[in-house]
Design an enzyme around this catalytic site. Structure first.
Site, PDB file in Angstrom:
ATOM      1  N   ARG A   6       0.841  -1.201   0.000  1.00 52.68           N
ATOM      2  CA  ARG A   6       0.000   0.000   0.000  1.00 52.68           C
ATOM      3  C   ARG A   6       0.871   1.244   0.000  1.00 52.68           C
ATOM      4  O   ARG A   6       1.710   1.416   0.883  1.00 52.68           O
ATOM      5  CB  ARG A   6      -0.904  -0.003   1.224  1.00 52.68           C
TER       6      ARG A   6
ATOM      7  N   GLU B 236       0.709   4.020   1.142  1.00 50.96           N
ATOM      8  CA  GLU B 236       0.230   4.977   2.145  1.00 50.96           C
ATOM      9  C   GLU B 236       1.223   6.136   2.187  1.00 50.96           C
ATOM     10  O   GLU B 236       2.419   5.929   2.321  1.00 50.96           O
ATOM     11  CB  GLU B 236       0.190   4.341   3.542  1.00 50.96           C
TER      12      GLU B 236
ATOM     13  N   SER C  78     -10.848  -5.808   8.834  1.00 52.69           N
ATOM     14  CA  SER C  78     -12.056  -5.339   8.149  1.00 52.69           C
ATOM     15  C   SER C  78     -12.633  -6.501   7.371  1.00 52.69           C
ATOM     16  O   SER C  78     -11.882  -7.280   6.766  1.00 52.69           O
ATOM     17  CB  SER C  78     -11.737  -4.201   7.185  1.00 52.69           C
TER      18      SER C  78
HETATM   19  P1  ATP Z   1      -6.563   1.789   8.486  1.00 50.99           P
HETATM   20  O1  ATP Z   1      -7.862   2.508   8.333  1.00 50.99           O
HETATM   21  O2  ATP Z   1      -6.225   1.436   9.908  1.00 50.99           O
HETATM   22  O3  ATP Z   1      -5.429   2.403   7.741  1.00 50.99           O
HETATM   23  P2  ATP Z   1      -7.647   0.127   6.448  1.00 50.99           P
HETATM   24  O4  ATP Z   1      -9.094   0.143   6.826  1.00 50.99           O
HETATM   25  O5  ATP Z   1      -7.180   1.016   5.366  1.00 50.99           O
HETATM   26  O6  ATP Z   1      -6.767   0.354   7.767  1.00 50.99           O
HETATM   27  P3  ATP Z   1      -8.092  -2.460   5.332  1.00 50.99           P
HETATM   28  O7  ATP Z   1      -8.065  -2.173   3.890  1.00 50.99           O
HETATM   29  O8  ATP Z   1      -9.397  -2.582   6.013  1.00 50.99           O
HETATM   30  O9  ATP Z   1      -7.207  -1.354   6.084  1.00 50.99           O
HETATM   31  O10 ATP Z   1      -7.155  -3.742   5.590  1.00 50.99           O
HETATM   32  C1  ATP Z   1      -7.495  -4.786   6.519  1.00 50.99           C
HETATM   33  C2  ATP Z   1      -6.478  -4.837   7.641  1.00 50.99           C
HETATM   34  O11 ATP Z   1      -5.153  -4.924   7.118  1.00 50.99           O
HETATM   35  C3  ATP Z   1      -6.458  -3.609   8.530  1.00 50.99           C
HETATM   36  O12 ATP Z   1      -7.466  -3.686   9.516  1.00 50.99           O
HETATM   37  C4  ATP Z   1      -5.065  -3.663   9.112  1.00 50.99           C
HETATM   38  O13 ATP Z   1      -4.992  -4.577  10.198  1.00 50.99           O
HETATM   39  C5  ATP Z   1      -4.243  -4.233   7.967  1.00 50.99           C
HETATM   40  N1  ATP Z   1      -3.599  -3.148   7.217  1.00 50.99           N
HETATM   41  C6  ATP Z   1      -4.120  -2.426   6.226  1.00 50.99           C
HETATM   42  N2  ATP Z   1      -3.260  -1.520   5.756  1.00 50.99           N
HETATM   43  C7  ATP Z   1      -2.140  -1.666   6.481  1.00 50.99           C
HETATM   44  C8  ATP Z   1      -0.871  -1.017   6.481  1.00 50.99           C
HETATM   45  N3  ATP Z   1      -0.606  -0.043   5.622  1.00 50.99           N
HETATM   46  N4  ATP Z   1       0.056  -1.429   7.366  1.00 50.99           N
HETATM   47  C9  ATP Z   1      -0.210  -2.421   8.226  1.00 50.99           C
HETATM   48  N5  ATP Z   1      -1.379  -3.072   8.276  1.00 50.99           N
HETATM   49  C10 ATP Z   1      -2.346  -2.710   7.412  1.00 50.99           C
HETATM   50 MG    MG Z   2     -10.376  -1.302   7.287  1.00 52.32          MG
END
Ligand code: ATP
Ligand code: MG
Length: 434
Positions: A211, A213, A360
């Site tokens: 990701r 981010e 999620s």
């Molecule tokens: P957040 O809102 O906390 O950034 P997200 O809702 O974007 O998370 P999801 O797409 O729902 O993340 O991904 C499912 C799970 O994967 C998250 O609940 C988290 O535990 C993990 N996850 C997602 N993105 C990351 C990241 N960049 N680094 C570490 N763990 C992640």
């Molecule tokens: Mg999420």
């Protein structure tokens, strides 16, 4: 190394060969001690200058800290030694020398900042408390696999190089694939759903997600490991049951099999295995509870995402793992199914640790035409996802699943401050090497 004995297995009365790193050298004059360290612990090696072979003693004393030694000798009981035994050597060999100047002190006497530790992970992992984190990570993953197997799920591996992203383009890392644009996959979402529609029915995957981010936070990585589940004929409540069971199984296994590691981390006394029955709050209840505390400046209303601060306030309130269910449809991705009797709320859920989101998930939209409409609402071109959507025309059962961040599970389990401590070689805005 044939015939090598772990230091923890060296028993008085035996002749052994031990091998490991010099943790410390204590030269007291006529007598000196080398503390040798390996995967299992440490052992004292006694050097008596007047009574032992001079060249052998010199080899031992000249070697710098963190050099690798192979020591043959007899194991003796010695109450004054750190582990109650010592090796009286008959031969010492330097297997691999270490420079006298080390970028990081594995004995832990000198603290190192996280970037220095990450730059020198090999030396960092020679510290028992860091080793313990990764031994526990391995046990957690073992337990998670076993828990999935007991829930009839089959382990799968899906591609990490993909043509399209799942949740819009912003978080994707583009790569060049034989001259064509491709991406590193941000989630196995679509592939695991495709497998839920196969005879495998219930699948899980433990693999990397990528990701892009933008933000540097203590809980985001640019390469993380996701624990994913997808089950045919499951609804969102059954998917939550599995998330709860897998989480609890991980804690139970660590409590049962990692007593020494927890001790090393200072967690032995207050390591609590969760109840296995996490409260399930609706999104509306969650808003109400946060608002009732009066601790946030803003008043949360329907449709708001929960900020980090709101998650924190709610976590304090609930005080254990919990679910937030029935999210507004507009907040959750297109592949999450809405409630049949209320199109405004979805079957989407999050599983939370009091500190942060871990999971999620939700029930998926398995009806072809509704799925296509969802793509369009999200501004995605369904044509690009035809490989996925067409399978929804050939008998796609109702299904549900979730994704859990492995590093987040580990960091919350062990109370680590920064997610980077839960991964060997983190990828973040500043860090692409090692
Ligand atoms: P957040 O809102 O906390 O950034 P997200 O809702 O974007 O998370 P999801 O797409 O729902 O993340 O991904 C499912 C799970 O994967 C998250 O609940 C988290 O535990 C993990 N996850 C997602 N993105 C990351 C990241 N960049 N680094 C570490 N763990 C992640
Ligand atoms: Mg999420």
């Amino acid at each position: 190394m044939h015939g090598r004995t772990y230091t923890a297995d060296a028993t008085p009365g035996e002749a052994v060969t031990v091998a490991g790193w010099i943790h410390e050298t204590r030269d007291l004059g006529g007598i000196a001690f080398l503390i040798l360290r390996d995967k299992t612990g440490r052992i004292q090696v006694k050097l008596e200058k007047d009574e032992m072979d001079e060249a052998m003693v010199e080899t031992g004393l000249d070697a710098h800290r963190e050099s690798v030694l192979r020591v043959e000798g007899d194991v003796k009981e010695e109450p004054r030694a750190p582990t109650g035994v010592e090796v009286v050597p008959t031969a010492i060999e330097v297997v691999a020398p270490a420079d006298p100047e080390l970028p990081l002190d594995p004995s832990g006497k000198v603290d190192a900042e996280l970037p220095t530790r990450l730059d020198n992970r090999t030396l960092d992992l020679r510290k028992p408390e860091v080793q313990a984190v990764f031994e526990i990570r391995a046990e957690l993953l073992r337990a998670v696999r076993e828990a999935f197997r007991s829930h009839d799920a089959t382990e799968i591996n899906t591609p990490k190089i993909v043509a399209t992203g799942t949740e819009g383009g912003t978080e994707l890392f583009p790569i060049s694939y034989f001259g064509e644009e491709a991406f590193m996959n941000q989630s196995p979402q679509l592939f695991k759903q495709l497998m839920a529609g196969s005879n495998l029915e219930r699948v899980f995957e433990i693999g990397p997600i990528f990701r892009a981010e933008e933000h540097n936070t203590p809980r985001h990585l640019n390469e993380a490991h996701s624990i994913d589940f997808e089950g045919a004929f499951c609804d969102h409540t059954e998917a939550m049951d599995v998330a709860e069971a897998v989480t609890t199984a991980a804690y139970e296994a660590v409590a049962e099999h990692c007593a020494e590691e927890l001790e090393t981390l200072g967690l032995a006394d207050d390591f609590a295995v969760p109840s296995g029955d996490f409260p399930r709050l609706s999104y509306q209840d969650a808003l109400d509870r946060v608002n009732a505390t009066g601790e946030l400046d803003e008043h949360l209303v329907w449709g708001d995402d929960l900020s980090t601060e709101a998650e924190h306030v709610l976590g304090q309130e609930v005080g254990e793992h919990y679910f937030i269910t029935d999210w507004p449809s507009e907040v959750k991705p297109f592949y999450i199914k809405d409630h049949d009797d209320d199109a405004e709320t979805s079957t989407g859920f999050d599983m939370m640790h009091p500190r942060m989101e871990l999971v999620s998930g939700g029930q998926r939209e398995h009806r072809h035409d509704e799925l296509i409409a969802g793509f369009e609402q999200q501004g995605l071109d369904p044509e690009e996802f035809e490989y996925y959507t067409k399978m929804f025309r050939y008998g796609m059962p109702p299904h549900a699943g979730w994704g859990m961040g492995c590093e987040r599970l580990l960091m919350t389990m062990l109370g680590l401050d920064n997610i980077r401590e839960a991964v060997l070689f983190p990828r973040d805005r500043q860090r692409l090497s090692p």
